[in-house]
Design a protein around this motif. Structure first.
Motif, PDB file in Angstrom:
ATOM      1  N   UNK A  93     -65.909   5.759  59.735  1.00 62.69           N
ATOM      2  CA  UNK A  93     -66.472   6.236  58.676  1.00 62.69           C
ATOM      3  C   UNK A  93     -68.070   6.134  58.472  1.00 62.69           C
ATOM      4  N   UNK A  94     -68.573   4.892  59.333  1.00 60.49           N
ATOM      5  CA  UNK A  94     -69.915   4.875  59.450  1.00 60.49           C
ATOM      6  C   UNK A  94     -70.466   6.146  60.568  1.00 60.49           C
ATOM      7  N   UNK A  95     -69.915   6.437  61.643  1.00 61.70           N
ATOM      8  CA  UNK A  95     -70.233   7.483  62.460  1.00 61.70           C
ATOM      9  C   UNK A  95     -70.373   8.820  61.595  1.00 61.70           C
ATOM     10  N   UNK A  96     -69.173   9.271  60.989  1.00 63.51           N
ATOM     11  CA  UNK A  96     -69.295  10.652  59.898  1.00 63.51           C
ATOM     12  C   UNK A  96     -70.417  10.517  59.110  1.00 63.51           C
ATOM     13  N   UNK A  97     -70.748   9.438  58.564  1.00 65.19           N
ATOM     14  CA  UNK A  97     -71.925   9.360  57.773  1.00 65.19           C
ATOM     15  C   UNK A  97     -73.351   9.826  58.517  1.00 65.19           C
TER      16      UNK A  97
ATOM     17  N   UNK B 203     -63.821  15.368  59.261  1.00 66.44           N
ATOM     18  CA  UNK B 203     -63.534  15.491  57.809  1.00 66.44           C
ATOM     19  C   UNK B 203     -62.703  14.294  57.505  1.00 66.44           C
ATOM     20  N   UNK B 204     -61.534  13.966  58.227  1.00 66.05           N
ATOM     21  CA  UNK B 204     -60.717  13.055  58.094  1.00 66.05           C
ATOM     22  C   UNK B 204     -61.393  11.429  57.912  1.00 66.05           C
ATOM     23  N   UNK B 205     -62.149  11.191  58.753  1.00 62.28           N
ATOM     24  CA  UNK B 205     -63.104   9.993  58.998  1.00 62.28           C
ATOM     25  C   UNK B 205     -64.051   9.728  57.888  1.00 62.28           C
ATOM     26  N   UNK B 206     -64.614  10.803  57.278  1.00 62.93           N
ATOM     27  CA  UNK B 206     -65.506  10.461  56.038  1.00 62.93           C
ATOM     28  C   UNK B 206     -64.847   9.741  54.877  1.00 62.93           C
ATOM     29  N   UNK B 207     -65.379   8.781  54.547  1.00 58.08           N
ATOM     30  CA  UNK B 207     -65.025   7.709  53.304  1.00 58.08           C
ATOM     31  C   UNK B 207     -66.277   7.693  52.326  1.00 58.08           C
ATOM     32  N   UNK B 208     -65.839   7.567  51.221  1.00 61.38           N
ATOM     33  CA  UNK B 208     -66.829   7.329  50.075  1.00 61.38           C
ATOM     34  C   UNK B 208     -67.706   6.207  50.309  1.00 61.38           C
ATOM     35  N   UNK B 209     -68.969   6.201  49.666  1.00 58.37           N
ATOM     36  CA  UNK B 209     -69.917   4.821  49.942  1.00 58.37           C
ATOM     37  C   UNK B 209     -69.150   3.672  49.315  1.00 58.37           C
TER      38      UNK B 209
ATOM     39  N   UNK C 222     -64.164  -2.230  51.256  1.00 54.36           N
ATOM     40  CA  UNK C 222     -63.710  -2.541  52.260  1.00 54.36           C
ATOM     41  C   UNK C 222     -64.265  -3.467  53.233  1.00 54.36           C
ATOM     42  N   UNK C 223     -65.621  -3.468  53.419  1.00 52.81           N
ATOM     43  CA  UNK C 223     -66.301  -4.174  54.220  1.00 52.81           C
ATOM     44  C   UNK C 223     -66.447  -5.633  53.667  1.00 52.81           C
ATOM     45  N   UNK C 224     -66.535  -5.750  52.313  1.00 48.00           N
ATOM     46  CA  UNK C 224     -66.574  -7.145  51.599  1.00 48.00           C
ATOM     47  C   UNK C 224     -65.231  -7.711  51.921  1.00 48.00           C
ATOM     48  N   UNK C 225     -63.964  -7.130  51.682  1.00 48.43           N
ATOM     49  CA  UNK C 225     -62.815  -7.373  51.878  1.00 48.43           C
ATOM     50  C   UNK C 225     -62.675  -8.200  53.494  1.00 48.43           C
ATOM     51  N   UNK C 226     -63.139  -7.327  54.100  1.00 48.90           N
ATOM     52  CA  UNK C 226     -62.894  -7.868  55.623  1.00 48.90           C
ATOM     53  C   UNK C 226     -63.750  -9.186  55.725  1.00 48.90           C
ATOM     54  N   UNK C 227     -64.943  -9.337  55.291  1.00 51.56           N
ATOM     55  CA  UNK C 227     -65.844 -10.542  55.551  1.00 51.56           C
ATOM     56  C   UNK C 227     -65.321 -11.636  54.739  1.00 51.56           C
ATOM     57  N   UNK C 228     -64.627 -11.305  53.328  1.00 53.95           N
ATOM     58  CA  UNK C 228     -64.189 -12.609  52.789  1.00 53.95           C
ATOM     59  C   UNK C 228     -63.126 -13.334  53.399  1.00 53.95           C
ATOM     60  N   UNK C 229     -62.152 -12.314  53.929  1.00 57.39           N
ATOM     61  CA  UNK C 229     -61.033 -12.903  54.563  1.00 57.39           C
ATOM     62  C   UNK C 229     -61.463 -13.744  55.949  1.00 57.39           C
ATOM     63  N   UNK C 230     -62.486 -13.318  56.486  1.00 52.74           N
ATOM     64  CA  UNK C 230     -63.213 -14.028  57.860  1.00 52.74           C
ATOM     65  C   UNK C 230     -63.487 -15.325  57.333  1.00 52.74           C
ATOM     66  N   UNK C 231     -64.410 -15.515  56.178  1.00 54.87           N
ATOM     67  CA  UNK C 231     -64.520 -16.625  55.528  1.00 54.87           C
ATOM     68  C   UNK C 231     -63.546 -17.538  54.972  1.00 54.87           C
ATOM     69  N   UNK C 232     -62.721 -17.224  54.200  1.00 56.62           N
ATOM     70  CA  UNK C 232     -61.376 -17.887  53.828  1.00 56.62           C
ATOM     71  C   UNK C 232     -60.827 -18.585  55.141  1.00 56.62           C
ATOM     72  N   UNK C 233     -60.489 -17.759  56.057  1.00 58.69           N
ATOM     73  CA  UNK C 233     -59.931 -18.257  56.977  1.00 58.69           C
ATOM     74  C   UNK C 233     -60.617 -19.526  57.696  1.00 58.69           C
TER      75      UNK C 233
END
Lengths: 1025, 381
Positions: free
Chosen positions: A297-301, A749-755, A761-772
């Motif tokens: 998604x970041x590349x598509x941007x 077009x498939x890779x594109x993701x709204x901001x 999604x980024x925050x979810x991933x980061x929080x999981x790392x911290x919780x663990x």
């Protein structure tokens, strides 16, 4: 109280109605009620007492029994007593219960007692009380004492006069209290007594309260209370020690429990952290996939701007195409407009001929305008002249009509004038006739007067004639008498001469000295005087006859004269047209004449009125003539004006015809010409304006066409430029895709993701790392803390703590109970203390008030109450006054005094009386006095009492005294003293009435109310000196 | 012409419960002797012969004796009228029968007054006897309304003047109270309430007026004369000198009066002093039988003073204690009482009966009570 009038009706011995007017006593204020036994002396006093109080003077005879036995059954028993008191007049009327005959039918009815008391006010008697008991009460208040006291101080009743003297202290107190109005002092006594009793009650109440309080606490006494309080205090101290120990046990148990709980918590923590860490580790693969999606998604941007640029260029190219189409359409429109304008201009230019024709018409009309205006003026003038001419003709006709009217009125006035002159001429004739009638009336009046005079004159003449005849007869008679008298006188002359003759003396007639035969009187001799009288009578008769004859002559003459006059007048009346000869009735003639005169008067008035009108009518004729002249002049003037108007009209008509030849007939009206001219001018202006407009439109269309052509060219240029830019943008986008690693535009077009989703999604991933990481850390720390720990027995620990707490609580409760009990006891003690202090206060005030009350109420060595003390002082004063009299009446032997020393300690004292005997120098009880002495002492006491009461301001008025008997007990000398004392009293202004049948008193007292017993009941008669 | 004028014998009078009859008989003996000695042309007795309308029998007997001795024994005519003490009817009994004997008694008032005509060398003297009469009696006799004594007497005198001959001298014997006369206690008022007095002027025109009623001898205008009473009949007469009057009526009607004193058997006296002194004084008193009124000046109590006094003065009448005589002491106390307020009065009372002063506490309590009463009175007023 001073009696004015006493009326008894069927009361006691007074069977009929008896009225005694005490006011007749006037200044005589000392009187004796005298009469035989049983005649009703005391009844008079009974009646006074009865009227006032409803009972009798002795208090022994019942009021009901006072009805007269031999009274007429129809006569009600009633007493009326009028008296004055303090300047007021009062009237007391009273009747006892009695039987009276029924008003209708047989038998009797019982009548209830009645009483009435009135007072004399400004408006006569007004009622003060009406019921027997009300009247009793009112009289008690008014006089100041009740009936028994009345009997002791106002009436000294028969046989009971000693009552006041020998009364005990108590009853004497009652009377003195009333007389001197000392109830204030009794109230002081009573109030003190009452208040002392109040205090005693208060003390009693306190005692009861204390007992109740002790009972309430189930205590024997105050000391028991104290003991109980002390016991409680000791118990409390012990409990406090146990309390401390229990608290320590509880503390230890609590600590142990707390430690057990901590260990348990650590072990639980270790287990929990382990489980948490395991759960997180299971989630890891899913989280990695999510991370990769995020990188694409970041590349598509990064490619996204190029795509946007391409899309914009395509859009702009499309817009340029649209703009060109618009500009082409507009150029076509402008070309069409321009063609239309050119065609219009050409059409207008072709109309030049029409415009010139219109111009010419305008010029022609303008030239014709002044002529037409001149014609209008002329026509108007012509119309005005025609109207003037018509008016002049009408004026002429009016003037002619006016002249005719005036002429008619003139004729009428002339005719009236002629008539009036005729009337005036008739007036002279009337006046002549009037004068004749007036003269005739005067004559007739004179005739009537003369006729009236004729009859009296005739009667006078007849009367005088008769008188003259009578006078002549009397004259003849007196002449005859005179002659006889003269004859007799002459016959007596000889005897008279002979009487003077004496023998020896010569006779005066014959000279003879011898008188053999003396002449003698045949009849009684006629004296010279008688002769003279007769002569005088004859002379007077002559005179009278002559007078009467001449009067008769004169009367006859007068009557004749009147008759002649009457005849003359009658002729005169006849000459005036009266019927001749017949009896002339002057009254009827006069009335007839009066009628004629009145008719003439009316005629004259009419004639005068006509003459008055004549002048007015002449003036009217003149006025009408003048008016005719004016009317004729007016006709002439109107005629001239009509002619002139006709000439003027003709002239104007000529002028108009001359002028109209210069103008065509259509335009001869100036208005029409002016309208046509204006129309022509408007037409011309419109045509010129249309031409100008066509020119302007042509010019404008040319300019528009040029502009549209230029715009079309510009649009074509812009379209070319945009097509080039679109091609460039497409190339750039393609290169960007390649660079970003997207194989296809589809992949991009498939890779594109709204901001926002990307960030989440980024925050979810980061929080999981911290919780663990955190979970791992906590697991390690818990493991360290729980190392070597055994699990504790918590329920046992908790039980032991609860046991310790319960033990402590029980102790505390016990303590509180004891404390409360003690508090209650202490409170009780306080209340008892308060009661005790209050009790002490009461005791102190009772010491004062109780003492006062005790002494004031007679609990003292003298056994004397406060009021008695005051009364005793007053009684001393009374006794002093009484003693003055008693000393005189008892020949300096007795004095009244108050018993100073109380003999009997059990009874109240202070008002007992005794007499001091100067002969023995000792005091002794009043009841040891003899009958006569007792009477004197009682009398003195009553008088002394009255003296003192009178002298006190506001006291009761004791200005009347009745003494019923008692004088019979006195020796002559004492009687003298007693009477003297009473006389002194009446000189002091007091009314003193004494009842006695002692003959001595009757001799001595000249003012007496004599009571006489009779068959029809007793009668009373007041005898004044 | 000479008259022996006396009046107011009051026979049968009781004085301080003692009959004075003996004393009166004593003095009347002197009077009879005097009459016998002087031999007047008439004795005039001007009323109040008896003391009472119904006299005791002894008094009647005494008068009977005295008159008999003068009229019958001495032959001196007596003119006697009734006074206000006498009963007119009783005294007038038998008057017409007695006239012949020379005793002229006027009892009942009649229209024509009793007239006794005497003569001496100078001519006639008419004696008019006018008994005392109430105005009512005169009104009945004369049949006209007469207000008061003066009018009544004037009417009677007018009637006499009308019939009195001019040449005779006139004497009026009457019983009246002339205004200005000096009265004493023993005279009974003529009128109860009204005025019984007459002016001296009513006797105008009479040569001699011999009056009775006033007990002190006294004379007005040298011809209107009161002879006075026979004895002292009251304490107020202690200083009087009792007498009868010898009156000389001259030819021209001029009057000369001579008082001839009478000496009583027992005089009336007032003695004053301590009882013991009086007792001592009485022992040596020649006149210890006199009637004595004792004024005792002793301050202490006396035991049976009268009985003891009568040992010295057997005829002591009364005792007067100068000290005990009330001097308005109680009246003054009453006065004081009226001026004190109730509080003060109570204090007095307290002191008197409890012999204790009213202390401040008691005073306060009392004031409170009195205030309560005053307030209640105000509220009920």
């Amino acid at each position: 109280m001073r009696p004015l009038r006493l009326k008894l009706q069927a009361f006691g011995p007074f069977a009929a109605s008896e009225e005694i007017d005490f006011s007749r006593l006037g200044e005589q204020a000392f009187f004796l009620i005298h009469g035989p036994t049983g005649a009703g002396k005391t009844t008079l006093l009974d009646a006074i007492c009865f009227a006032l109080y409803g009972d009798t003077s002795g208090g022994e005879r019942s009021a009901q029994d006072m009805r007269s036995a031999n009274a007429d059954p129809g006569l009600r028993t009633e007493v009326t007593f009028e008296f004055t008191l303090g300047g007021q007049r009062y009237l007391a009327t009273r009747s006892p219960a009695q039987e009276r005959p029924k008003l209708r039918g047989e038998g009797t009815v019982k009548e209830t007692p009645k009483a009435q008391l009135d007072v004399m006010g400004d408006a006569g008697w007004t009622s003060k009380a009406s019921q027997p008991n009300k009247v009793d009460e009112f009289v008690r208040d008014l006089l100041g004492f009740d009936s028994s006291q009345f009997r002791q101080v106002i009436v000294l009743p028969q046989g009971r006069f000693r009552e006041l003297l020998t009364a005990d202290s108590k009853s004497r107190q009652a009377i003195l209290e009333r007389l001197f109005r000392t109830e204030l002092y009794r109230r002081v006594e009573e109030l003190l007594k009452g208040q002392a009793a109040g205090i005693r009650q208060e003390a009693e109440r306190l005692r009861i309260e204390q007992t109740a309080l002790l009972q309430q606490y189930q205590l024997e006494s105050v000391d028991a209370l104290r003991e109980q309080a002390a016991g409680l205090q000791a118990q409390l101290a012990e409990l406090r020690q146990r309390d401390v120990a229990a608290r320590a046990v509880l503390e230890v148990a609590t600590l142990a429990t707390r430690q057990g709980e901590q260990t348990d918590a650590r072990l639980r923590e270790q287990r929990d952290t382990e489980a948490a860490h395991a759960a997180l580790t299971a989630q890891r693969p899913e989280m990695e996939a999510q991370r990769e999606r995020l990188q694409a998604a970041r590349r598509a941007m990064q490619v996204q701007p190029f795509e946007q640029h391409l899309e914009q260029a395509a859009q702009e190219h499309q817009q340029a195409q649209q703009a060109l189409a618009v500009a082409s359409a507009r150029a076509a429109d402008c070309a069409a407009v321009s063609a239309t304008a050119v065609a219009g201009l050409e059409a207008e230019a072709a109309r030049a001929g029409e415009r010139q024709a219109v111009q010419k018409q305008v010029t022609e009309l303008e030239a014709m305008l002044p002529q037409a205006q001149r014609l209008g003026v002329l026509q108007q003038e012509q119309h005005a002249a025609a109207r003037q001419q018509a008016q002049a003709a009408a004026a002429h006709a009016g003037a002619v009509q006016a002249q005719q009217q005036v002429t008619a009125m003139l004729r009428q006035a002339e005719a009236g004038l002629a008539q009036a002159q005729e009337g005036a001429r008739g007036m002279e004739t009337i006046q002549l006739k009037q004068a004749g009638l007036a003269q005739q009336a005067a004559t007739l009046d004179k005739y009537a007067a003369t006729l009236a005079q004729c009859e009296p004159a005739r009667r006078q003449a007849e009367a005088d004639q008769l008188a003259a005849q009578q006078a002549a007869m009397r004259q003849a008679a007196s002449q005859l008498g005179l002659r006889e008298t003269e004859q007799a006188w002459r016959a007596g002359q000889a005897a008279r001469l002979a009487a003077g003759l004496q023998d020896g003396q010569a006779c005066a007639v014959c000279g003879s000295t011898a008188h053999p035969q003396l002449a003698k009187h045949v009849d009684a001799p006629v004296s010279d005087e008688a002769l003279d009288l007769a002569r005088e009578a004859a002379r007077l008769a002559d005179q009278a006859a002559q007078g009467a004859a001449s009067r008769a002559q004169a009367a006859l003459l007068a009557a004749t004269h009147r008759q002649a006059q009457l005849e003359e007048l009658r002729e005169a009346v006849g000459a005036a047209g009266m019927p001749d000869g017949a009896a002339l009735d002057p009254v009827a003639a006069r009335q007839q004449l009066a009628g004629a005169i009145q008719a003439l008067c009316q005629q004259q008035q009419a004639a005068e009125a006509a003459a008055g009108r004549r002048q007015a009518l002449a003036a009217e004729v003149e006025r009408q003539q003048a008016a005719l002249t004016v009317a004729e002049a007016a006709i002439r003037a109107a005629d001239a004006a009509a002619q002139e108007a006709g000439q003027h009209h003709a002239k104007l008509q000529g002028e108009w015809q001359a002028a109209s030849t210069q103008v065509p007939p259509d335009w001869r009206e100036p208005e029409r010409l002016t309208g046509a001219l204006a129309q022509a001018r408007r037409d011309l202006a419109a045509r010129e304006a249309a031409l100008a407009a066509a020119h302007a439109a042509d010019k404008q269309a040319g300019v528009g066409l040029a502009a549209a052509m230029a715009a079309q060219a510009a649009a074509q240029a812009s379209l070319a430029s945009h097509a080039q830019r679109q091609t460039l943008a497409g190339a750039a986008f393609a290169s960007a895709l390649e660079q970003a690693g997207f194989v296809t535009r589809q992949a991009y077009a498939e890779a594109r993701m709204p901001g926002a989703l990307m960030e989440q999604s980024e925050a979810q991933v980061n929080r999981f790392d911290l919780d663990l990481a955190t979970a791992g850390d906590r697991r390690e720390r818990a493991a360290i803390a729980a190392r070597d720990l055994a699990p504790p027995d918590l329920p046992a620990l908790r039980q032991s703590q609860a046991d310790a707490a319960a033990a402590l609580e029980a102790l505390v409760r016990q303590q509180a109970d004891l404390h409360r009990s003690r508090e209650n006891l202490l409170q009780c003690q306080q209340r008892l203390d308060a009661l005790a202090s209050k009790g002490a206060d009461i005791e102190r005030s009772y010491a004062v008030l109780g003492r006062l009350a005790e002494v004031a109420n007679g609990n003292n060595p003298r056994r004397m109450t406060f009021q008695r003390f005051v009364l005793a002082t007053l009684l001393d004063e009374v006794l002093e006054a009484a003693s003055l009299r008693l000393m005189r009446m008892s020949r300096h032997r007795y004095e009244l005094q108050r018993v100073r020393q109380q003999g009997d300690q059990r009874t109240a004292g202070g008002l007992d009386l005794e007499v001091f005997d100067h002969d023995t120098g000792m005091a002794r009880p009043a009841n040891t006095l003899s009958g006569g002495e007792g009477f004197l002492a009682s009398l003195s006491l009553a008088l002394g009492l009255a003296d003192v009461v009178q002298s006190r301001a506001g006291g009761i008025q004791l200005d009347t005294l009745f003494v019923d008997e008692g004088f019979g007990t006195l020796d002559p000398e004492s009687l003298d003293f007693a009477i003297r004392t009473l006389i002194d009293l009446q000189q002091a202004g007091r009314l003193v009435g004494i009842i006695s049948h002692v003959a001595e008193l009757r001799e001595r007292i000249d003012v007496r109310l004599e009571i006489r017993a009779g068959a029809g009941g007793s009668r009373a008669e007041l005898q004044l000196p | 012409m000479r008259f022996l004028h006396t009046a107011d014998w009051h026979l049968g009078r009781v004085f301080h419960a003692r009959s004075l009859l003996e004393d009166q008989a004593w003095v009347l003996d002197q009077f009879v002797a005097l009459a016998r000695e002087l031999r007047p042309d008439a004795v005039l007795i001007a009323g109040d012969v008896y003391d009472r309308a119904v006299p005791p029998p002894e008094a009647v007997a005494l008068l009977d004796d005295v008159l008999a001795r003068i009229v019958v024994d001495a032959g001196i005519p007596v003119v006697m009228i009734a006074g206000n003490h006498d009963s007119a009817q009783r005294l007038g009994f038998g008057a017409r029968l007695l006239t012949a004997q020379g005793l002229h008694v006027a009892g009942i008032t009649e229209r024509e007054a009793t007239c006794v005509t005497l003569s001496d060398v100078h001519g006639e003297v008419r004696i008019y006897a006018l008994p005392y009469a109430e105005p009512a009696a005169v009104r009945d006799a004369f049949g006209m309304e007469l207000p008061g004594h003066e009018a009544a007497l004037a009417t009677r005198l007018d009637a006499i003047r009308a019939s009195h001959p001019a040449h005779a001298r006139s004497v009026v014997v009457a019983h009246a109270f002339v205004i200005g006369g000096e009265a004493s206690e023993s005279e009974r008022p003529l009128s109860v309430g009204g005025s019984g007095a007459v002016a001296a002027g009513v006797f105008e025109g009479f040569d001699l007026v011999a009056l009775g009623h006033l007990h002190r001898p006294q004379t007005f205008h040298q011809r209107i004369h009161y002879a006075g009473s026979l004895l002292k009949y009251s304490l107020s007469e202690v200083t009087h000198a009792k007498s009868v009057s010898l009156i000389e009526l001259a030819a021209d009607g001029k009057v000369s009066i001579e008082a001839i004193p009478l000496s009583p058997r027992r005089d009336l006296r007032v003695v004053e002093g301590k009882l013991a002194d009086l007792l001592a004084q009485g022992a040596g008193d020649a006149h210890r039988d006199d009637y004595v009124h004792a004024v005792l000046t002793d301050t202490g109590a006396l035991l049976d003073p009268m009985a003891r006094l009568r040992q010295a003065y057997p005829n002591a009448l009364a005792i007067e204690r100068a000290v005990l005589a009330r001097t308005g002491e109680a009246g003054a106390a009453g006065q004081r009482l009226r001026q004190l307020d109730t509080g003060e009065l109570f204090a007095n009372f307290f002191k008197e009966v409890a012999d204790e002063e009213l202390d401040d506490d008691k005073r306060r309590v009392l004031d409170h009570v009195l205030e309560g009463i005053a307030r209640a009175d105000r509220e009920s007023a």
